[in-house]
Scaffold this motif. Sequence first.
Motif, PDB file in Angstrom:
ATOM      1  N   ASN A 109       6.101  -9.411   4.249  1.00  0.00           N
ATOM      2  CA  ASN A 109       7.229 -10.201   3.762  1.00  0.00           C
ATOM      3  C   ASN A 109       7.164 -10.181   2.241  1.00  0.00           C
ATOM      4  OD1 ASN A 109       9.153 -12.060   3.016  1.00  0.00           O
ATOM      5  ND2 ASN A 109       8.438 -13.698   4.363  1.00  0.00           N
ATOM      6  N   GLN A 110       8.128  -9.526   1.616  1.00  0.00           N
ATOM      7  CA  GLN A 110       8.135  -9.367   0.167  1.00  0.00           C
ATOM      8  C   GLN A 110       8.209 -10.708  -0.557  1.00  0.00           C
ATOM      9  OE1 GLN A 110       7.613  -6.701  -1.754  1.00  0.00           O
ATOM     10  NE2 GLN A 110       7.893  -7.942  -3.603  1.00  0.00           N
ATOM     11  N   GLU A 111       8.732 -11.721   0.100  1.00  0.00           N
ATOM     12  CA  GLU A 111       8.873 -13.031  -0.540  1.00  0.00           C
ATOM     13  C   GLU A 111       7.544 -13.793  -0.587  1.00  0.00           C
ATOM     14  OE1 GLU A 111      11.756 -13.721  -1.955  1.00  0.00           O
ATOM     15  OE2 GLU A 111      12.365 -11.746  -1.209  1.00  0.00           O
TER      16      GLU A 111
ATOM     17  N   VAL B 133       1.888  -4.605  -5.004  1.00  0.00           N
ATOM     18  CA  VAL B 133       1.356  -4.676  -3.641  1.00  0.00           C
ATOM     19  C   VAL B 133       2.463  -4.206  -2.702  1.00  0.00           C
ATOM     20  CG1 VAL B 133       0.335  -6.090  -1.837  1.00  0.00           C
ATOM     21  CG2 VAL B 133      -0.106  -6.635  -4.230  1.00  0.00           C
ATOM     22  N   VAL B 134       2.157  -3.245  -1.872  1.00  0.00           N
ATOM     23  CA  VAL B 134       3.140  -2.710  -0.923  1.00  0.00           C
ATOM     24  C   VAL B 134       2.476  -2.496   0.432  1.00  0.00           C
ATOM     25  CG1 VAL B 134       4.549  -1.578  -2.695  1.00  0.00           C
ATOM     26  CG2 VAL B 134       2.652  -0.336  -1.632  1.00  0.00           C
ATOM     27  N   PRO B 135       3.257  -2.470   1.522  1.00  0.00           N
ATOM     28  CA  PRO B 135       2.702  -2.167   2.836  1.00  0.00           C
ATOM     29  C   PRO B 135       2.827  -0.681   3.141  1.00  0.00           C
ATOM     30  CG  PRO B 135       4.955  -2.867   3.090  1.00  0.00           C
ATOM     31  CD  PRO B 135       4.679  -2.877   1.596  1.00  0.00           C
ATOM     32  N   VAL B 136       2.177  -0.236   4.192  1.00  0.00           N
ATOM     33  CA  VAL B 136       2.469   1.077   4.760  1.00  0.00           C
ATOM     34  C   VAL B 136       3.680   0.876   5.664  1.00  0.00           C
ATOM     35  CG1 VAL B 136       1.666   2.949   6.231  1.00  0.00           C
ATOM     36  CG2 VAL B 136       0.074   1.824   4.666  1.00  0.00           C
ATOM     37  N   THR B 137       4.769   1.539   5.358  1.00  0.00           N
ATOM     38  CA  THR B 137       6.009   1.311   6.096  1.00  0.00           C
ATOM     39  C   THR B 137       6.008   2.053   7.434  1.00  0.00           C
ATOM     40  OG1 THR B 137       7.156   3.210   5.112  1.00  0.00           O
ATOM     41  CG2 THR B 137       7.238   1.117   3.902  1.00  0.00           C
ATOM     42  N   GLU B 138       6.902   1.633   8.308  1.00  0.00           N
ATOM     43  CA  GLU B 138       7.037   2.306   9.598  1.00  0.00           C
ATOM     44  C   GLU B 138       7.430   3.765   9.411  1.00  0.00           C
ATOM     45  OE1 GLU B 138       9.706   0.214  12.117  1.00  0.00           O
ATOM     46  OE2 GLU B 138       8.472  -1.607  12.240  1.00  0.00           O
ATOM     47  N   LYS B 139       8.270   4.038   8.415  1.00  0.00           N
ATOM     48  CA  LYS B 139       8.685   5.413   8.143  1.00  0.00           C
ATOM     49  C   LYS B 139       7.491   6.268   7.722  1.00  0.00           C
ATOM     50  CE  LYS B 139      11.886   8.147   5.320  1.00  0.00           C
ATOM     51  NZ  LYS B 139      12.962   8.084   4.277  1.00  0.00           N
TER      52      LYS B 139
END
Length: 340
Positions: A169-171, A226-232
């Motif tokens: 959640n980016q927020e 900070v970023v996630p590993v995306t589904e794509k």
Amino acid sequence: MNPFGFQFAAILLLLLNTVMVLETQAANVKPQRITCYKRYSKCYLKYITCPSECPQIRPKDPYAKECFLDCYSPKCEAVCRKRKPNCDGPGAACYDPRFIGGDGIVFYFHGKKDEHFSLISDVTVQINARFIGLRPAGRTRDFTWIQALGLMFGSHNFTLEATKAENWNQEVDHLKCTYDGMSFRVPIGHSSVWSSPDRNLELERTSATNSVRVTIQEIVEISANVVPVTEKEDAIHSYGIPKNDSFAHLEVQFRFFDLSPKVEGILGRTYQPSFKNSAKAGVDMAVVGGDNKYKTSSLLSADCNSCSVFTPGKMVAGRALPMDFGSLDCTGGNGIVCKK
């Protein structure tokens, strides 16, 4: 005209009015002036007007470019720059992880999950990274990402890490920081600032959450997301990301001041004047080794086989030993900051 035509025309008119309002507001922003307080800078106490394209030094709009004056550049001019790390620029460490060296060459260093490696080892600074990762069945190596950075400089240490996020959640802020072993929080909000007691280290949020710029005076500037590993990404690379972990990690870009010719580390060695990169330019997915040379026992240790450059507490007249810039091209965009 049918009802849909009227609706489309109304929406188009609203968009045009919004654009005009925004352009008018931008035109009414008076460009700020900016200067340098470094005595050896060509811009020392010279006030330069910011470009109209980026009139503010710290814009309130998190998506706007900022006005920037490079006190270490031979040129004395204000320019526009983005406030987030550029993963395609020199000094970048992003993705799984992909590095761009001071020589501009792209290379990958996978390391191992749950272990620590030296990115930079120089006279006055040591920068380590903690890798997280996983190894799907049938693979011979780990997929890895940079989860945390550990910096040692002078008699101080600082850590920046991405905290675990089951569902991204980016927020929600996923940044955790420590200074000399004590945790602290930068106030939530774009452009919020935290400074160390001696003012040698400053953190500024470059968005409301999950993005900061870290500046250690005379040593390094770090832009971090900070970023996630995306589904794509998971689908393309077959990482095998579990449902209960987004693998939050850091995207970073370093900008160094006064690296010595003996600088070492996974990224640091690419700033050596005589370095010959084994990853050839233009080669896709060029992987370089060095696990044994650059592995450290912890995030704040300088005990790797090639970390002898750094000495804890070592300062040279308050700053790093200067590099021999006579052998370098200061105009080639190689990530090394030259100055007179």
